[in-house]
Design a protein around this motif. Structure first.
Motif: not given
Length: 386
Positions: A204-205, A208, A212, A228, A231, A234-235, A309, A343
């Motif tokens: 998932v990171s 994200a 981004g 957006r 992301r 995901s966050v 991250k 994050l």
């Protein structure tokens, strides 16, 4: 075993059927005892005086209170035993006293008193003229008779204590089973939390970070809005995952790894798909145990996830090393070249890596470098790799 099952077993143990005589109500038993004692007195009463009859009646009626005042009731039966050849009332009172008392000296004295009351002639002024040999013989005979209810009462008391002890042991065993099942569940939850963080957070990171980057590079407004949204989702997912991992770890412990798990054979794929500039160097012996391989893989995975991250644009170097008596991996990254994305993080990954190292008898170190970068090192002793 679940708590409900343990409770059901405990209830079943407590509700085992009693013997038929134990189900008779107490007042009924007391009534039968008094009736038998009255019959015994009537059989021996004859042409006794009024005082003797009154004492005999008192001895019979006192048996009603033998459960509450066993010693007093026994003492009340002694005068009637001295004046009449009655047996049942004093024996019943002595049995009840022995069933409830744990003072063996008291029971010995009471048995002697009953034997004296039964062996002594009445009136007592006939004692000098009474043949002493037969008096002694009758004393030991009545003493043996008095010992019988004492032994029976103590036997009933011991049986009751053993039954109570067995119930306590069964309850302790059920409690131990419950604690064991809870401990197993807690370890499974902790392991699940660690695996969720290692696997899901890694993926998932990466989503994200890529979203981004697309949001910054996109020129089309709709495309930028889609990036957006991806992301943001995901966050949010990472934040929910952090809370879930914290919840699962709250009652966690240590356990063996779940299967299937990645090994060093999957390390190069992890590096090439990490989305950052990574160099992989060094080699490790091929006979390293599977738990150690998984620990090395997870260390690299967590380190690269943290680089994505918290250090955007940084380069990372993964170095596998081994020396006499130990081997491990060191992951070092350079300082970030652009601002990091906000994050969520909870440092649960580093805690999990430290736990993995401890399980293998090794050490885990992490900290900043002098040039603004970051370094993590996992060291595993050669005898702890299995």
């Amino acid at each position: 075993m679940t708590a409900a099952a343990s409770g059901a077993r405990g209830t079943a143990s407590a509700e085992r059927p009693k013997a038929w005589w134990a189900r008779i109500p107490g007042p009924v038993v007391d009534g039968l005892v008094v009736a038998v004692a009255v019959a015994d007195v009537l059989f021996s009463l004859g042409d006794s005086s009024g005082v003797t009859q009154a004492l005999a009646a008192l001895a019979c009626l006192a048996l009603v209170a033998r459960r509450r005042l066993p010693l007093a009731v026994f003492l009340l039966t002694l005068p009637a035993s001295l004046m009449l050849d009655i047996v049942f009332a004093p024996i019943a009172a002595l049995f009840t006293l022995a069933e409830r008392s744990r003072d063996r000296r008291l029971l010995t004295v009471c048995a002697l008193l009953l034997a004296l009351a039964g062996a002594a002639p009445w009136p007592l002024d006939l004692l000098p003229a009474h043949e002493r040999t037969w008096t002694a013989v009758y004393f030991f005979y009545t003493l043996a008779t008095a010992v019988a209810p004492v032994l029976m009462g103590q036997l009933v008391q011991t049986r009751r204590d053993l039954r109570r002890r067995l119930v306590e042991i069964e309850e302790a065993r059920e409690h131990e089973r419950l604690l064991h099942s809870q401990a197993v569940l807690a370890r499974e939850r902790a392991q699940l939390a660690r695996e969720m963080h290692d696997v899901v957070s890694h993926q998932v990171s990466l989503i994200a970070v890529q979203a981004g980057a697309l949001q910054v590079a996109a020129t089309d407004p709709d495309f930028r809005e889609g990036a957006r949204t991806i992301r943001a989702l995901s966050v949010d997912t990472l934040d929910e995952l952090r809370h879930m991992v914290a919840l699962l770890r709250a009652s966690g412990g240590r356990t063996t790894e779940l299967t299937p798990q990645p090994t060093l054979a999957d390390l190069r794929k992890l590096v090439t798909t990490s989305g950052i500039d990574v160099t992989l160097s060094g080699e490790l012996p091929r006979d390293i145990g599977t738990p150690a391989q998984r620990a090395l893989y997870r260390t690299v995975q967590e380190a690269l996830t943290n680089v994505r991250k918290h250090a955007p644009g940084a380069r990372a170097a993964v170095r596998l090393w081994h020396q006499p008596g130990a081997f491990g991996v060191t992951v070092t990254n350079t300082p970030p070249t652009r601002p990091s994305l906000p994050l969520p993080g909870s440092r649960q990954g580093l805690i999990g890596l430290a736990e993995r190292a401890e399980l293998l008898g090794g050490t885990f170190e992490s900290g900043a470098t002098g040039d603004g970068g970051y370094r993590v090192t996992l060291r595993i002793p050669a005898d702890g790799e299995t």
